[in-house]
Design a protein around this motif. Structure first.
Motif, short mmCIF file in Angstrom:
data_model
loop_
_atom_site.label_atom_id
_atom_site.label_comp_id
_atom_site.label_asym_id
_atom_site.label_seq_id
_atom_site.Cartn_x
_atom_site.Cartn_y
_atom_site.Cartn_z
N ALA A 33 7.53 3.31 -1.52
CA ALA A 33 6.35 3.31 -2.38
C ALA A 33 5.54 2.03 -2.21
CB ALA A 33 6.76 3.48 -3.84
N MET A 34 6.22 0.91 -2.03
CA MET A 34 5.50 -0.35 -1.81
C MET A 34 4.72 -0.33 -0.51
SD MET A 34 8.19 -3.14 -3.33
CE MET A 34 7.16 -4.52 -2.88
N LYS A 35 5.31 0.24 0.53
CA LYS A 35 4.60 0.36 1.81
C LYS A 35 3.38 1.27 1.66
CE LYS A 35 8.74 -0.45 4.54
NZ LYS A 35 9.81 0.16 5.33
N MET A 36 3.54 2.35 0.89
CA MET A 36 2.43 3.27 0.65
C MET A 36 1.32 2.56 -0.13
SD MET A 36 4.49 6.76 -0.33
CE MET A 36 2.99 7.73 -0.60
N ALA A 37 1.70 1.76 -1.13
CA ALA A 37 0.71 1.02 -1.91
C ALA A 37 -0.04 0.03 -1.03
CB ALA A 37 1.39 0.31 -3.08
N ASP A 38 0.68 -0.62 -0.13
CA ASP A 38 0.04 -1.58 0.79
C ASP A 38 -1.01 -0.89 1.67
OD1 ASP A 38 1.60 -3.68 -0.15
OD2 ASP A 38 3.07 -3.52 1.47
N LYS A 39 -0.79 0.37 1.98
CA LYS A 39 -1.71 1.13 2.82
C LYS A 39 -2.82 1.81 2.01
CE LYS A 39 1.82 2.26 6.25
NZ LYS A 39 2.62 3.35 6.86
N GLY A 40 -2.82 1.60 0.68
CA GLY A 40 -3.83 2.23 -0.17
C GLY A 40 -3.56 3.68 -0.48
N GLN A 41 -2.30 4.13 -0.30
CA GLN A 41 -1.96 5.53 -0.52
C GLN A 41 -1.55 5.82 -1.96
OE1 GLN A 41 1.05 5.79 2.54
NE2 GLN A 41 -0.41 6.55 4.04
N ILE A 42 -1.45 4.79 -2.79
CA ILE A 42 -1.16 4.96 -4.21
C ILE A 42 -2.30 4.31 -4.98
CG2 ILE A 42 0.45 4.47 -6.10
CD1 ILE A 42 2.70 4.39 -4.04
N SER A 43 -2.98 5.10 -5.80
CA SER A 43 -4.20 4.61 -6.44
C SER A 43 -3.96 3.78 -7.70
CB SER A 43 -5.12 5.78 -6.78
OG SER A 43 -4.50 6.64 -7.72
N ASN A 44 -2.83 3.96 -8.38
CA ASN A 44 -2.64 3.27 -9.65
C ASN A 44 -1.56 2.19 -9.62
OD1 ASN A 44 -0.42 5.03 -9.50
ND2 ASN A 44 -0.43 5.46 -11.70
N ALA A 45 -1.19 1.73 -8.42
CA ALA A 45 -0.16 0.69 -8.32
C ALA A 45 -0.39 -0.15 -7.08
CB ALA A 45 1.23 1.33 -8.27
N ARG A 46 0.24 -1.33 -7.11
CA ARG A 46 0.12 -2.24 -5.97
C ARG A 46 1.43 -2.98 -5.79
NH1 ARG A 46 -1.52 -4.42 -10.45
NH2 ARG A 46 -1.39 -6.65 -10.88
N SER A 47 1.66 -3.48 -4.59
CA SER A 47 2.82 -4.30 -4.30
C SER A 47 2.53 -5.72 -4.73
CB SER A 47 3.13 -4.30 -2.80
OG SER A 47 3.49 -3.01 -2.37
N VAL A 48 3.54 -6.37 -5.30
CA VAL A 48 3.42 -7.77 -5.70
C VAL A 48 4.49 -8.53 -4.95
CG1 VAL A 48 3.55 -9.39 -7.62
CG2 VAL A 48 2.54 -7.13 -7.97
N ARG A 49 4.06 -9.56 -4.26
CA ARG A 49 4.98 -10.39 -3.48
C ARG A 49 4.81 -11.84 -3.93
NH1 ARG A 49 3.72 -6.08 -0.35
NH2 ARG A 49 5.49 -5.01 0.57
N PRO A 50 5.55 -12.23 -4.96
CA PRO A 50 5.40 -13.59 -5.50
C PRO A 50 5.76 -14.66 -4.48
CG PRO A 50 6.70 -12.19 -6.96
CD PRO A 50 6.54 -11.45 -5.68
N ARG A 51 5.08 -15.76 -4.56
CA ARG A 51 5.35 -16.88 -3.66
C ARG A 51 6.44 -17.80 -4.21
NH1 ARG A 51 -0.94 -18.10 -2.42
NH2 ARG A 51 -1.24 -16.31 -1.08
N ASN A 52 6.82 -17.61 -5.47
CA ASN A 52 7.80 -18.50 -6.08
C ASN A 52 9.24 -18.07 -5.83
OD1 ASN A 52 8.06 -16.25 -7.69
ND2 ASN A 52 7.56 -17.26 -9.60
N GLY A 53 9.46 -17.16 -4.91
CA GLY A 53 10.81 -16.73 -4.60
C GLY A 53 11.30 -15.55 -5.42
N ALA A 54 10.50 -15.10 -6.39
CA ALA A 54 10.88 -13.94 -7.18
C ALA A 54 10.87 -12.70 -6.28
CB ALA A 54 9.91 -13.74 -8.34
N LYS A 55 11.57 -11.69 -6.72
CA LYS A 55 11.72 -10.46 -5.94
C LYS A 55 10.40 -9.69 -5.85
CE LYS A 55 14.49 -6.29 -5.75
NZ LYS A 55 15.47 -5.46 -6.41
#
Length: 77
Positions: A33-55
């Motif tokens: 689902a995260m890969k799909m969100a990155d490609k714009g295939q999910i309209s109501n969600a997005r991937s979050v990749r924190p820089r502080n080491g969080a998951k």
């Protein structure tokens, strides 16, 4: 055609592991689902990749409604 996250499953630790997308009968693994969100295939969600080491995680887009947040979709709250 984009899909929307309509439901979510969590593991015993409360971490989201799968989401159900509109038009699907089964749940999709979170990493897919995260890969799909990155490609714009999910309209109501997005991937979050924190820089502080969080998951890395998937987050629904903010709209002021708590009922469509992934944690609330699992029914654990």
């Amino acid at each position: 055609m984009t899909k929307e996250v309509i439901d979510a499953k969590a593991n015993s630790d409360g971490n989201i592991t799968h989401v159900k997308l509109s038009g699907n009968k089964s749940y999709t693994p979170l990493d897919t689902a995260m890969k799909m969100a990155d490609k714009g295939q999910i309209s109501n969600a997005r991937s979050v990749r924190p820089r502080n080491g969080a998951k890395d995680h998937l987050r629904t887009n903010p709209d002021g409604k708590k009922g469509n947040n992934l944690d609330n979709m699992t029914g654990d709250n």
